[in-house]
Design a protein around this motif. Structure first.
Motif, PDB file in Angstrom:
ATOM      1  N   PHE A 178       0.846  -1.201   0.000  1.00  0.00           N
ATOM      2  CA  PHE A 178       0.000   0.000   0.000  1.00  0.00           C
ATOM      3  C   PHE A 178       0.878   1.246   0.000  1.00  0.00           C
ATOM      4  O   PHE A 178       1.828   1.338   0.774  1.00  0.00           O
ATOM      5  CB  PHE A 178      -0.914   0.020   1.234  1.00  0.00           C
ATOM      6  N   THR A 179       0.564   2.205  -0.872  1.00  0.00           N
ATOM      7  CA  THR A 179       1.274   3.489  -0.913  1.00  0.00           C
ATOM      8  C   THR A 179       0.345   4.576  -0.398  1.00  0.00           C
ATOM      9  O   THR A 179      -0.764   4.757  -0.913  1.00  0.00           O
ATOM     10  CB  THR A 179       1.748   3.818  -2.333  1.00  0.00           C
ATOM     11  N   ASP A 180       0.781   5.331   0.627  1.00  0.00           N
ATOM     12  CA  ASP A 180      -0.065   6.344   1.249  1.00  0.00           C
ATOM     13  C   ASP A 180       0.140   7.713   0.598  1.00  0.00           C
ATOM     14  O   ASP A 180       0.857   7.856  -0.408  1.00  0.00           O
ATOM     15  CB  ASP A 180       0.174   6.390   2.762  1.00  0.00           C
ATOM     16  N   LYS A 181      -0.509   8.733   1.173  1.00  0.00           N
ATOM     17  CA  LYS A 181      -0.462  10.082   0.599  1.00  0.00           C
ATOM     18  C   LYS A 181       0.914  10.713   0.715  1.00  0.00           C
ATOM     19  O   LYS A 181       1.226  11.664  -0.014  1.00  0.00           O
ATOM     20  CB  LYS A 181      -1.503  10.962   1.301  1.00  0.00           C
ATOM     21  N   GLN A 182       1.737  10.238   1.635  1.00  0.00           N
ATOM     22  CA  GLN A 182       3.099  10.738   1.803  1.00  0.00           C
ATOM     23  C   GLN A 182       4.096   9.974   0.927  1.00  0.00           C
ATOM     24  O   GLN A 182       5.304  10.123   1.083  1.00  0.00           O
ATOM     25  CB  GLN A 182       3.524  10.641   3.275  1.00  0.00           C
ATOM     26  N   GLN A 200      -4.842   4.002   4.807  1.00  0.00           N
ATOM     27  CA  GLN A 200      -4.783   5.355   5.362  1.00  0.00           C
ATOM     28  C   GLN A 200      -6.146   6.008   5.220  1.00  0.00           C
ATOM     29  O   GLN A 200      -6.781   5.922   4.159  1.00  0.00           O
ATOM     30  CB  GLN A 200      -3.720   6.186   4.637  1.00  0.00           C
ATOM     31  N   ASP A 201      -6.618   6.676   6.293  1.00  0.00           N
ATOM     32  CA  ASP A 201      -7.922   7.327   6.212  1.00  0.00           C
ATOM     33  C   ASP A 201      -7.801   8.731   5.632  1.00  0.00           C
ATOM     34  O   ASP A 201      -6.707   9.195   5.272  1.00  0.00           O
ATOM     35  CB  ASP A 201      -8.635   7.308   7.568  1.00  0.00           C
ATOM     36  N   ASN A 202      -8.942   9.414   5.538  1.00  0.00           N
ATOM     37  CA  ASN A 202      -8.975  10.722   4.886  1.00  0.00           C
ATOM     38  C   ASN A 202      -8.243  11.810   5.658  1.00  0.00           C
ATOM     39  O   ASN A 202      -7.957  12.876   5.128  1.00  0.00           O
ATOM     40  CB  ASN A 202     -10.427  11.151   4.669  1.00  0.00           C
ATOM     41  N   GLU A 203      -7.961  11.558   6.937  1.00  0.00           N
ATOM     42  CA  GLU A 203      -7.248  12.525   7.759  1.00  0.00           C
ATOM     43  C   GLU A 203      -5.773  12.195   7.908  1.00  0.00           C
ATOM     44  O   GLU A 203      -5.054  12.840   8.670  1.00  0.00           O
ATOM     45  CB  GLU A 203      -7.908  12.608   9.140  1.00  0.00           C
ATOM     46  N   GLY A 204      -5.304  11.169   7.205  1.00  0.00           N
ATOM     47  CA  GLY A 204      -3.893  10.831   7.211  1.00  0.00           C
ATOM     48  C   GLY A 204      -3.484   9.766   8.199  1.00  0.00           C
ATOM     49  O   GLY A 204      -2.315   9.383   8.249  1.00  0.00           O
ATOM     50  N   MET A 205      -4.438   9.255   8.993  1.00  0.00           N
ATOM     51  CA  MET A 205      -4.119   8.217   9.975  1.00  0.00           C
ATOM     52  C   MET A 205      -3.867   6.882   9.266  1.00  0.00           C
ATOM     53  O   MET A 205      -4.597   6.499   8.360  1.00  0.00           O
ATOM     54  CB  MET A 205      -5.267   8.049  10.968  1.00  0.00           C
ATOM     55  N   ILE A 206      -2.810   6.188   9.681  1.00  0.00           N
ATOM     56  CA  ILE A 206      -2.504   4.867   9.156  1.00  0.00           C
ATOM     57  C   ILE A 206      -3.224   3.819   9.997  1.00  0.00           C
ATOM     58  O   ILE A 206      -3.236   3.881  11.230  1.00  0.00           O
ATOM     59  CB  ILE A 206      -0.986   4.608   9.176  1.00  0.00           C
TER      60      ILE A 206
END
Length: 240
Positions: free
Chosen positions: A31-35, A74-80
């Motif tokens: 999984f690749t997150d927003k960061q 990752q949720d919409n607020e950036g929490m993993i």
């Protein structure tokens, strides 16, 4: 055999293994997150990610005993959010972990996957059901066949949230589609007006002053308050 990276522009592939820094060559999920951190999930390994060709391994995770990671999202607020097989679900804000297990509402500590829908609801999948945590709630709620769930068994990491608000589950009896917009929570308080009060099914004058006390002799009373709540210009909510 590790993880394989496909480069669309060149059509070439690159394979990375424990030699390059993977903690296990049997990879359950990527999984690749927003960061732009790419997380790898494996059994027998801590959660970890790759960014700018450098691996970061997350250690000293509270209450983790089995280290069997199935997936990361990752949720919409950036929490993993991390799904484990045996240790429940973890949230990670970049500095601290929080653990959710059966005592926090999970159906089981053995989680096949974790996914987030467009309403920012967290879904954890288990062998025989689902657990979900909506925005503002501190614990999960469990769903099984007894609660109306229409499929008997999930498959590991067989889930996907599309851009139209659908969540797809791959189950032992086929593919299930869930429209998260149907379960949308309206956070706007309706404009409420009391239109009638009844005591023992007898109407009380609706023009009475609501600040005045109603004095009644001793006895058994059933009280009903009829109201109308205006949600917007077109929708009305009735009840009592």
């Amino acid at each position: 055999d590790g993880a394989m990276i496909y480069h669309p522009r060149t059509g070439k592939t690159t394979t990375i293994t424990t030699i390059e820094g993977l903690l296990h060559n049997n990879v359950q999920h990527v999984f690749t997150d927003k960061q732009k951190r790419t997380w790898f999930s494996s059994h027998g390994a801590v959660p970890y990610y790759l960014k700018n060709d450098e691996f970061t391994y997350l250690k000293n995770i509270p209450d983790m005993k089995f280290y069997n990671i199935n997936s990361v999202t990752q949720d919409n607020e950036g929490m993993i959010w991390i799904a484990t097989e045996g240790d429940g679900v973890y949230s990670y804000n970049g500095g601290e972990f929080k653990n959710y297990k059966v005592n926090e509402g999970l159906l089981s500590n053995f989680c096949y996957f974790v996914i987030v829908d467009r309403n920012n609801t967290i879904w954890a999948g288990h062998k025989n059901g689902l657990s979900k945590k909506q925005v503002g709630e501190k614990v999960f709620k469990k769903f099984t066949k007894a609660d109306g769930l229409i499929f008997p068994e999930n498959n590991v990491n067989a889930c996907f949230a599309d851009t139209k608000g659908n969540v797809w589950f791959g189950t032992s009896s086929g593919i299930v589609n869930y429209d998260c917009e149907v379960n949308r929570v309206n956070t706007h308080e309706p404009r409420t007006s009391i239109i009638g009060i009844r005591l023992n099914n007898q109407n009380i004058d609706k023009f009475f002053d609501p600040t005045e006390e109603i004095e009644l002799p001793y006895g058994y009373y059933s009280a009903t308050i009829d109201f109308i709540g205006v949600e917007n210009l077109t929708n009305l909510m009735h009840g009592h």
